[in-house]
Design an enzyme around this catalytic site. Structure first.
Site, mmCIF file in Angstrom:
data_model
loop_
_atom_site.group_PDB
_atom_site.id
_atom_site.type_symbol
_atom_site.label_atom_id
_atom_site.label_comp_id
_atom_site.label_asym_id
_atom_site.label_seq_id
_atom_site.Cartn_x
_atom_site.Cartn_y
_atom_site.Cartn_z
ATOM 1 N N CYS A 8 0.835 -1.206 0.000
ATOM 2 C CA CYS A 8 0.000 0.000 0.000
ATOM 3 C C CYS A 8 0.869 1.255 0.000
ATOM 4 O O CYS A 8 0.563 2.240 0.677
ATOM 5 C CB CYS A 8 -0.956 -0.002 1.187
ATOM 6 N N GLY A 9 1.954 1.198 -0.757
ATOM 7 C CA GLY A 9 2.802 2.370 -0.906
ATOM 8 C C GLY A 9 3.460 2.776 0.406
ATOM 9 O O GLY A 9 3.929 1.949 1.183
#
Length: 293
Positions: free
Chosen positions: A91-92
């Site tokens: 998720c970055g």
């Protein structure tokens, strides 16, 4: 230089990866809509309750009968940090931004001579903070919100915080979480929940400070409201964090899908050039052999 077979296998592998990231993007987009709706629906109630308790803290300041959860213990020596992260990655920079902020906060507090305790909520935050700050952990929560965040889950976290405060485990509690702004923007937020300070400037917007009359008695009402407010603020932070997580994951998987497409195009061009060079080489060898005869 890789062979044609190696390039073909690499292209097939990247195409498989692109299918996975594309599917994860669509799943995250679907979850994001529900999580965003829940987070936005919880904001008005949580903000209104926080503001009401803030005005109570101002009106009851200095009174001996005011609850400790409202006015504090009178000290800020022991600081509890509740770090809200996700149980999953991909998720970055969602989890990394919380971990960096918590590390910065811990460094600032230790530099001031404060005692620090950490309550990680989420597996990723616990794993990333454990190496350097594991000695400050007092407990942890994992697996919340697998089927959507529920109030009982938030209440379990709030009950643990309340029990620690009642036992004198800390003086000030701060929740660090990602506040949802949009699918591509999340804002790291520090929210102090115990005690509930409200700057004096906030009252200018509403005029004079309100005067409260308690029936049947002040102590009974506040003892009922304060734990519920704590659970409400924890619930809001979990909802905001979940919406931010899905937005960050959708954005990360979209970027990964685009990068995979660009890589496939580059590998395809390289494969075609290598194949053309090999065919040209074979033709030259055939022509040279024919001329030698």
């Amino acid at each position: 230089m890789p062979s044609l077979k190696d390039l073909r296998l690499r292209i097939v592998s990247v195409k498989s990866t692109r299918k996975i990231t594309s599917a994860m993007k669509m799943v995250a987009a679907s979850k994001l809509r529900r999580a965003q709706t829940a987070a936005e629906a919880a904001r008005p109630f949580a903000e209104r309750m926080e503001r009401m308790l803030g005005t109570l803290a101002q009106s009851l300041a200095g009174q001996s009968g005011a609850p400790r959860m409202l006015t504090g213990s009178g000290s800020d020596q022991v600081q509890l940090i509740v770090a809200v992260t996700a149980d999953r990655g991909l998720c970055g920079g969602f989890n990394g931004s919380i971990v960096r902020n918590v590390k910065l906060m811990v460094s600032e507090l230790l530099a001031k001579g404060k005692t620090v305790k950490i309550l990680p909520v989420g597996r990723k935050g616990r794993e990333q903070l454990k190496r350097d700050y594991g000695q400050y952990f007092i407990d942890g929560f994992e697996g919340l919100g697998r089927r959507g965040i529920t109030f009982p889950e938030a209440d379990s976290v709030a009950s643990r915080i309340s029990a620690l405060f009642d036992d004198g485990g800390f003086d000030v509690c701060t929740i660090v979480y990602n506040r949802f702004k949009s699918a591509i923007t999340q804002e790291v937020t520090r929210q102090q929940v115990i005690p509930f300070p409200v700057p004096e400037e906030k009252f200018k917007e509403f005029g004079a400070k309100p005067i409260y009359e308690f029936e049947p008695d002040e102590e009974g009402i506040l003892n009922a409201i304060l734990p519920r407010n704590l659970a409400t603020q924890v619930f809001r932070s979990l909802l905001e964090s979940q919406a931010s997580e899905q937005g960050a994951r959708m954005t990360a998987m979209d970027n990964a899908t685009r990068n995979a497409g660009d890589m496939i195009n580059g590998l395809t061009i390289k494969y075609n050039r290598s194949r053309q060079a090999q065919i040209t080489k074979e033709l030259i060898e055939i022509i040279s052999g024919a001329e030698a005869l």
